[in-house]
Write a protein that holds these residues in place. Structure first.
Motif, PDB file in Angstrom:
ATOM      1  N   TRP A   1      35.712  29.048  36.486  1.00 39.63           N
ATOM      2  CA  TRP A   1      35.194  30.119  36.497  1.00 39.63           C
ATOM      3  C   TRP A   1      34.768  31.544  37.123  1.00 39.63           C
ATOM      4  O   TRP A   1      35.012  30.817  38.545  1.00 39.63           O
ATOM      5  CB  TRP A   1      33.676  30.473  35.711  1.00 39.63           C
ATOM      6  CG  TRP A   1      33.744  29.339  34.254  1.00 39.63           C
ATOM      7  CD1 TRP A   1      33.574  29.693  33.011  1.00 39.63           C
ATOM      8  CD2 TRP A   1      33.472  27.211  34.704  1.00 39.63           C
ATOM      9  NE1 TRP A   1      33.757  28.946  32.380  1.00 39.63           N
ATOM     10  CE2 TRP A   1      32.861  27.478  33.078  1.00 39.63           C
ATOM     11  CE3 TRP A   1      33.510  26.659  35.538  1.00 39.63           C
ATOM     12  CZ2 TRP A   1      32.869  25.928  32.600  1.00 39.63           C
ATOM     13  CZ3 TRP A   1      33.275  25.500  35.144  1.00 39.63           C
ATOM     14  CH2 TRP A   1      33.294  25.121  33.860  1.00 39.63           C
ATOM     15  N   GLN A   2      35.528  32.613  37.720  1.00 39.35           N
ATOM     16  CA  GLN A   2      35.237  33.272  38.374  1.00 39.35           C
ATOM     17  C   GLN A   2      34.885  34.720  37.959  1.00 39.35           C
ATOM     18  O   GLN A   2      34.349  35.264  36.730  1.00 39.35           O
ATOM     19  CB  GLN A   2      36.739  34.169  39.098  1.00 39.35           C
ATOM     20  CG  GLN A   2      37.191  32.912  39.522  1.00 39.35           C
ATOM     21  CD  GLN A   2      38.401  33.316  40.102  1.00 39.35           C
ATOM     22  OE1 GLN A   2      39.185  34.774  39.690  1.00 39.35           O
ATOM     23  NE2 GLN A   2      39.311  32.744  41.422  1.00 39.35           N
ATOM     24  N   ARG A   3      33.912  34.898  38.580  1.00 42.07           N
ATOM     25  CA  ARG A   3      32.939  36.768  38.901  1.00 42.07           C
ATOM     26  C   ARG A   3      33.369  37.191  39.903  1.00 42.07           C
ATOM     27  O   ARG A   3      32.540  36.757  41.152  1.00 42.07           O
ATOM     28  CB  ARG A   3      31.390  36.600  38.548  1.00 42.07           C
ATOM     29  CG  ARG A   3      30.716  37.550  38.421  1.00 42.07           C
ATOM     30  CD  ARG A   3      31.567  38.342  37.010  1.00 42.07           C
ATOM     31  NE  ARG A   3      30.114  39.750  37.387  1.00 42.07           N
ATOM     32  CZ  ARG A   3      30.833  40.891  36.773  1.00 42.07           C
ATOM     33  NH1 ARG A   3      32.045  40.998  35.754  1.00 42.07           N
ATOM     34  NH2 ARG A   3      30.012  42.297  36.310  1.00 42.07           N
TER      35      ARG A   3
ATOM     36  N   ASP B   1      31.705  40.886  41.871  1.00 39.41           N
ATOM     37  CA  ASP B   1      30.902  42.168  41.195  1.00 39.41           C
ATOM     38  C   ASP B   1      31.502  43.076  42.312  1.00 39.41           C
ATOM     39  O   ASP B   1      31.344  43.311  43.606  1.00 39.41           O
ATOM     40  CB  ASP B   1      29.451  41.567  41.676  1.00 39.41           C
ATOM     41  CG  ASP B   1      28.525  41.643  40.367  1.00 39.41           C
ATOM     42  OD1 ASP B   1      29.416  41.789  38.810  1.00 39.41           O
ATOM     43  OD2 ASP B   1      27.658  40.746  40.234  1.00 39.41           O
TER      44      ASP B   1
ATOM     45  N   ASP C   1      35.777  45.027  38.881  1.00 43.47           N
ATOM     46  CA  ASP C   1      34.866  44.304  39.087  1.00 43.47           C
ATOM     47  C   ASP C   1      35.980  43.248  37.844  1.00 43.47           C
ATOM     48  O   ASP C   1      36.954  43.717  37.140  1.00 43.47           O
ATOM     49  CB  ASP C   1      34.114  44.780  38.081  1.00 43.47           C
ATOM     50  CG  ASP C   1      32.831  44.834  38.833  1.00 43.47           C
ATOM     51  OD1 ASP C   1      32.642  45.223  40.173  1.00 43.47           O
ATOM     52  OD2 ASP C   1      31.876  45.621  37.458  1.00 43.47           O
TER      53      ASP C   1
ATOM     54  N   THR D   1      35.490  38.846  35.432  1.00 35.14           N
ATOM     55  CA  THR D   1      35.205  37.813  35.727  1.00 35.14           C
ATOM     56  C   THR D   1      36.153  37.889  34.815  1.00 35.14           C
ATOM     57  O   THR D   1      36.596  37.803  33.574  1.00 35.14           O
ATOM     58  CB  THR D   1      34.187  38.601  33.801  1.00 35.14           C
ATOM     59  OG1 THR D   1      33.048  38.830  34.643  1.00 35.14           O
ATOM     60  CG2 THR D   1      33.534  36.938  34.205  1.00 35.14           C
ATOM     61  N   SER D   2      36.685  36.214  34.911  1.00 34.70           N
ATOM     62  CA  SER D   2      37.396  35.310  34.127  1.00 34.70           C
ATOM     63  C   SER D   2      37.378  33.564  34.262  1.00 34.70           C
ATOM     64  O   SER D   2      35.933  33.302  34.618  1.00 34.70           O
ATOM     65  CB  SER D   2      38.301  35.345  34.883  1.00 34.70           C
ATOM     66  OG  SER D   2      38.581  34.971  35.885  1.00 34.70           O
TER      67      SER D   2
ATOM     68  N   GLY E   1      40.723  36.863  30.807  1.00 28.45           N
ATOM     69  CA  GLY E   1      39.690  37.685  31.884  1.00 28.45           C
ATOM     70  C   GLY E   1      40.231  39.623  32.254  1.00 28.45           C
ATOM     71  O   GLY E   1      41.012  39.067  32.233  1.00 28.45           O
TER      72      GLY E   1
END
Length: 280
Positions: free
Chosen positions: A154-156, A158, A165, A167-168, A194
């Motif tokens: 999981w990646q985020r 900001d 941005d 999210t994936s 994502g």
């Protein structure tokens, strides 16, 4: 997810306080050729580019009872794009991992949970920001020459500018074959869901008509600013690697093919990488 960067320093200090039994440094430096750095959906928007990347990693580890092991590390990541300097960045990062091996011997599985956080400083300010990732993986040896790995990530990220941005989540599988000592051949498959960013020459009334969030950038040094627009997509990729170890050094040659699909036309990427690694 952004709690990960804040929690990692405390975890790193905890590992150090446990009395780490091993410490190591590693330097990776690589050059990659990207045939579609703009993630272009139209042929006229496709631009190739060369990327130079380096990572300096310092890590400590502590083996605990019953097959448990904790690790902590700090990294400095540098990216340089000779043709498109706006993509240049520097990113310090912290990493932590827990690993578990139920039993002795090379053919027991190894389970791992990892977390990392980074602070990216980019030449183009909007591309900088804070990021975090979490990973789960299992590795298993099969005989003396085969290694199988399966993982989920999981990646985020900001970014300062909303257009960048991300999210994936991503699934991956990897097979490594060691036909001879110091030689490794690997094949890899990935599927990612994502956010992605594509770039295009204006005008794009089709994007405006569907309300696509867009911004403009001078990154690619064209006569007019290009449009950057983002969307959610599915990316499938395959890669093949050839690696040669020479003492504490190693050379790797990798070629990767990715196809990104969504409601629009989508795009393809081909990336070829040559990497040198040294442990000390």
């Amino acid at each position: 997810m952004l709690r990960i960067p804040l929690a990692l320093p405390a975890g790193f200090a905890l590992i150090a306080s446990l009395g780490a039994t091993t410490a190591s440094w590693q330097l990776d430096t690589e050059v990659s050729w990207h045939d579609n750095v703009t993630n272009a959906e139209r042929p006229e928007d496709l631009l190739p580019a060369l990327q130079w990347r380096a990572e300096l990693d310092a890590s400590v580890a502590r083996s605990l009872r019953d097959g448990h092991r904790v690790e902590g590390g700090a990294e400095l990541r540098v990216e340089k794009w000779p043709r498109f300097e706006g993509l240049d960045s520097v990113a310090p990062a912290l990493l932590m991992a827990w690993k578990f091996k139920p039993g002795l011997g090379p053919h027991r599985p190894v389970f791992a949970a990892e977390g990392e956080g980074e602070w990216r400083i980019a030449r183009e300010r909007d591309r900088g920001g804070l990021g975090g990732a979490g990973r789960l993986s299992v590795r298993q040896r099969a005989g003396s020459a085969w290694l199988l790995l399966v993982g989920h990530e999981w990646q985020r990220f900001d970014a300062v500018g909303r257009a960048f941005d991300r999210t994936s989540r991503e699934w991956s599988g990897r097979v490594e074959w060691n036909p001879r000592e110091h030689w490794t051949l690997a094949a890899e498959a990935r599927e990612r869901f994502g956010d992605v960013v594509s770039y295009s020459q204006p005008p794009r009334p089709d994007l405006e008509a569907i309300g696509k969030p867009i911004t403009t950038v001078d990154t690619f040094e064209q006569s007019v600013p290009w449009i950057a627009y983002y969307f959610q997509a599915r990316t499938r990729g395959i890669a093949i690697e050839f690696r040669r170890a020479i003492g504490q050094q190693g050379l790797l040659l990798r070629h990767e093919y990715r196809e990104t699909l969504h409601a629009g036309p989508g795009y393809k990427n081909r990336v070829t990488t040559l990497r040198f690694s040294s442990t000390f």
